[in-house]
Design an enzyme around this catalytic site. Structure first.
Site, PDB file in Angstrom:
ATOM      1  N   ASP A   1       0.841  -1.186   0.000  1.00  0.00           N
ATOM      2  CA  ASP A   1       0.000   0.000   0.000  1.00  0.00           C
ATOM      3  C   ASP A   1       0.879   1.239   0.000  1.00  0.00           C
ATOM      4  OD1 ASP A   1      -2.390  -1.243   0.057  1.00  0.00           O
ATOM      5  OD2 ASP A   1      -2.810  -0.892   2.181  1.00  0.00           O
TER       6      ASP A   1
ATOM      7  N   LYS B   1      -3.809   3.229  -3.866  1.00  0.00           N
ATOM      8  CA  LYS B   1      -4.843   3.948  -4.595  1.00  0.00           C
ATOM      9  C   LYS B   1      -4.629   5.422  -4.294  1.00  0.00           C
ATOM     10  CE  LYS B   1      -7.321   0.007  -3.440  1.00  0.00           C
ATOM     11  NZ  LYS B   1      -8.019  -0.498  -2.284  1.00  0.00           N
TER      12      LYS B   1
ATOM     13  N   GLY C   1      -1.161  -0.545   8.894  1.00  0.00           N
ATOM     14  CA  GLY C   1      -1.931  -0.876  10.097  1.00  0.00           C
ATOM     15  C   GLY C   1      -2.231  -2.357  10.182  1.00  0.00           C
ATOM     16  N   ASP C   2      -3.491  -2.657  10.441  1.00  0.00           N
ATOM     17  CA  ASP C   2      -3.942  -4.045  10.547  1.00  0.00           C
ATOM     18  C   ASP C   2      -4.800  -4.364   9.333  1.00  0.00           C
ATOM     19  OD1 ASP C   2      -5.188  -6.458  11.201  1.00  0.00           O
ATOM     20  OD2 ASP C   2      -5.208  -5.980  13.340  1.00  0.00           O
TER      21      ASP C   2
HETATM   22  N1  SAH Z   1      -5.642  -0.894   7.917  1.00  0.00           N
HETATM   23  C1  SAH Z   1      -5.295   0.440   8.346  1.00  0.00           C
HETATM   24  C2  SAH Z   1      -6.318   1.469   7.913  1.00  0.00           C
HETATM   25  C3  SAH Z   1      -6.324   1.691   6.429  1.00  0.00           C
HETATM   26  S1  SAH Z   1      -7.474   2.926   5.945  1.00  0.00           S
HETATM   27  C4  SAH Z   1      -5.093   0.446   9.855  1.00  0.00           C
HETATM   28  O1  SAH Z   1      -5.408  -0.548  10.511  1.00  0.00           O
HETATM   29  O2  SAH Z   1      -4.603   1.447  10.375  1.00  0.00           O
HETATM   30  C5  SAH Z   1      -6.442   4.321   5.760  1.00  0.00           C
HETATM   31  C6  SAH Z   1      -6.582   5.241   6.935  1.00  0.00           C
HETATM   32  O3  SAH Z   1      -5.860   4.747   8.030  1.00  0.00           O
HETATM   33  C7  SAH Z   1      -6.035   6.631   6.733  1.00  0.00           C
HETATM   34  O4  SAH Z   1      -6.945   7.467   6.048  1.00  0.00           O
HETATM   35  C8  SAH Z   1      -5.839   7.088   8.153  1.00  0.00           C
HETATM   36  O5  SAH Z   1      -7.068   7.469   8.727  1.00  0.00           O
HETATM   37  C9  SAH Z   1      -5.414   5.811   8.819  1.00  0.00           C
HETATM   38  N2  SAH Z   1      -3.952   5.689   8.953  1.00  0.00           N
HETATM   39  C10 SAH Z   1      -3.140   4.798   8.376  1.00  0.00           C
HETATM   40  N3  SAH Z   1      -1.872   4.944   8.810  1.00  0.00           N
HETATM   41  C11 SAH Z   1      -1.903   5.953   9.702  1.00  0.00           C
HETATM   42  C12 SAH Z   1      -0.929   6.587  10.518  1.00  0.00           C
HETATM   43  N4  SAH Z   1       0.343   6.178  10.536  1.00  0.00           N
HETATM   44  N5  SAH Z   1      -1.322   7.592  11.329  1.00  0.00           N
HETATM   45  C13 SAH Z   1      -2.598   7.995  11.374  1.00  0.00           C
HETATM   46  N6  SAH Z   1      -3.559   7.441  10.611  1.00  0.00           N
HETATM   47  C14 SAH Z   1      -3.223   6.443   9.796  1.00  0.00           C
END
Ligand code: SAH
Length: 478
Positions: free
Chosen positions: A254, A276, A308-309
């Site tokens: 990603d 994306k 993230g997750d």
């Molecule tokens: N799977 C991811 C979320 C993906 S959706 C998770 O578990 O974190 C994408 C959104 O995740 C972004 O728009 C933002 O809101 C958040 N995000 C992802 N990385 C981030 C970070 N390091 N700090 C703050 N928000 C984050």
């Protein structure tokens, strides 16, 4: 003696058919026994007031316990002795008696009265790493040990046993360079991968069939690991994620994944950003699915790396459906979601007794645009939730919450780039949310935490107008 010559010669003592005695049954004996009981030695412990742990081991038949002091007569037939009676005089007497009978002695914590010293060990039996500073720097030894602990796969021992099983068939079916290449490939990741996926017996059968050139057996089946990369800080990556990245042939990542995490990949691995993004090339979900399937179809180890997750707003189900349909094997490795990292950054719990016993993770945007929710419930007093993908939808969310009765004073914290080098924490209220975004020029990625404020001692700021702050934890760590 030259000062540069090693005082201690590292050797591995065969403990099968070996008797070891421990003179003393206190806490020092317990720590020695933790290692001794991992060996095949026949262990006898002597001491009139044994620690409870030693009594328990004796009860399990793992050692024989004699509730009296060790004496010279006990050394007959013994290979090694550990002395830790608690009395220096007693240990000294026993040392002389033992040496006179040809027993090799370690006086615990007294290298000067010892024939050998014990190294720190990293145990991946049958692979064992022993570390010593010859007594000069025990803390350094512990730090080396923990570095090596992290470096070596927990499955390494099983892998070594698998290699031992395969040696005869490798020897009879491959010669020279081909044999060397097989082992290199096996150790570089193929062995561990097949082991992870199929377990010991199946992995053994697989390699045996492969080596005997049985028809229909290919080197490795393609596999996709869907891996959570966490919020950014590589320290927050799981060990399994790091290991899979080190072994991957293809990484589909990603756009949000921190570049420091991609540095863990092998240089030869193919890295493809399937983000994306706004502007630039945008991959559709269909293209991403196809890329996973086609790379795995060539037998590659594919890592689909998600910020993230993967189970939180990661379109995981869609990718798994596609893999199921294509009959590609997969596994999922969880990661730390950005809301969790954001809450840690501000030093606040997302749940709290008597405030909220539930917490929601919501997205401000979905396939159709702004996402609708049960705003009345979200606006209720005490409600606590984290908003993902909320930067461009801040006005919409604020409007919906105020409309459904939330107070403008509800605390809000925006955490941008949680856990990353340029992490920012901005405090606001529901009423001042838009100003906070505008004043601070927040571009994201950011998580908006609603219903909690930052712990002041953690970041030293209570209002958006005081400007961006680094959370204490990360400011120290980086
Ligand atoms: N799977 C991811 C979320 C993906 S959706 C998770 O578990 O974190 C994408 C959104 O995740 C972004 O728009 C933002 O809101 C958040 N995000 C992802 N990385 C981030 C970070 N390091 N700090 C703050 N928000 C984050």
């Amino acid at each position: 003696m030259s000062t540069e010559a090693m005082r201690y010669l590292p050797i591995f003592v065969d403990t099968s058919a070996c008797r070891i005695v421990v003179g003393g049954a206190g806490t020092a004996a317990v720590s020695k026994l933790r290692v001794l009981l991992k060996t095949q030695a026949n262990v006898s412990v002597f001491g009139s007031h044994p620690e409870a742990q030693i009594i328990e081991w004796a009860g399990q038949g793992r050692l024989s316990l004699h509730r009296r002091d060790l004496s010279a007569a006990d050394f007959s037939g013994v290979k090694l002795a550990y002395l830790c009676s608690g009395s220096v005089i007693r240990d000294r007497e026993l040392l002389h008696a033992a040496r006179a009978m040809g027993v090799t002695v370690n006086t615990v914590d007294d290298a000067g009265s010892s024939d050998f010293i014990s190294p720190a060990i990293v145990d991946r039996n049958p692979v064992v790493v022993a570390i010593s500073s010859s007594g000069s720097a025990p803390v350094l030894v512990q730090s080396i040990r923990s570095t090596i602990e992290q470096l070596l796969d927990h499955n390494l021992g099983v892998l070594a046993r698998l290699a031992a099983h395969l040696r005869p068939v490798v020897k009879s079916s491959l010669q020279g360079k081909a044999r060397l290449n097989f082992w290199r490939d096996f150790l570089a990741g193929t062995g561990a991968r097949v082991l992870d996926q199929h377990g010991f017996s199946n992995a053994r059968r697989h390699f045996q069939a492969l080596l005997r050139d049985e028809p229909g057996v290919t080197a490795t089946k393609g596999h996709v690991s869907i891996v959570g990369a966490g919020p950014g800080d590589p320290e927050l990556l799981t060990r399994r994620a790091a290991r899979l990245l080190e072994r991957a042939d293809v990484i589909l990542t990603d756009r949000l994944v921190d570049k420091r995490i991609l540095d863990l990949a092998r240089r030869e691995a193919l890295q493809i950003e399937v983000g994306k993004s706004a502007g630039g090339v945008s991959w559709t979900q269909h293209d991403i699915n196809e890329a996973m399937i086609s790379h795995a179809g060539t037998g590659a180890a594919v890592v689909r790396l998600k910020a993230g997750d993967p189970v939180v707003f990661g379109r995981l189900d869609e990718e798994l459906d596609a893999l199921d349909e294509a009959q590609i094997e997969y596994d999922i490795v969880p990661g730390i979601s950005s809301a969790n990292a954001a809450a840690s950054a501000i030093g606040r719990s997302l749940t709290r007794r008597e405030r909220n016993s539930a917490v929601s993770l919501i997205t401000a945007q979905d396939a159709a645009g702004y996402a609708e929710h049960d705003w009345r419930a979200l606006a209720a007093p005490g409600s606590t939730f984290a908003i993902y993908m909320g930067v461009r939808a801040a006005r919409f969310v604020q409007g919906r919450l105020l409309l459904h009765g939330a107070a403008p004073t509800v605390p809000i914290v925006i955490v941008e780039r949680a856990s990353q080098l340029r992490q920012r924490v901005v405090n606001a209220t529901l009423g001042s949310l838009l100003e906070a975004f505008a004043d601070q020029g927040i571009a994201g990625p950011a998580v908006i935490l609603v219903g909690v404020d930052s712990r002041a001692s953690s970041i030293g700021a209570t209002q958006a107008s005081t400007g961006p702050q680094l959370a204490a934890g990360y400011a120290q760590a980086q």
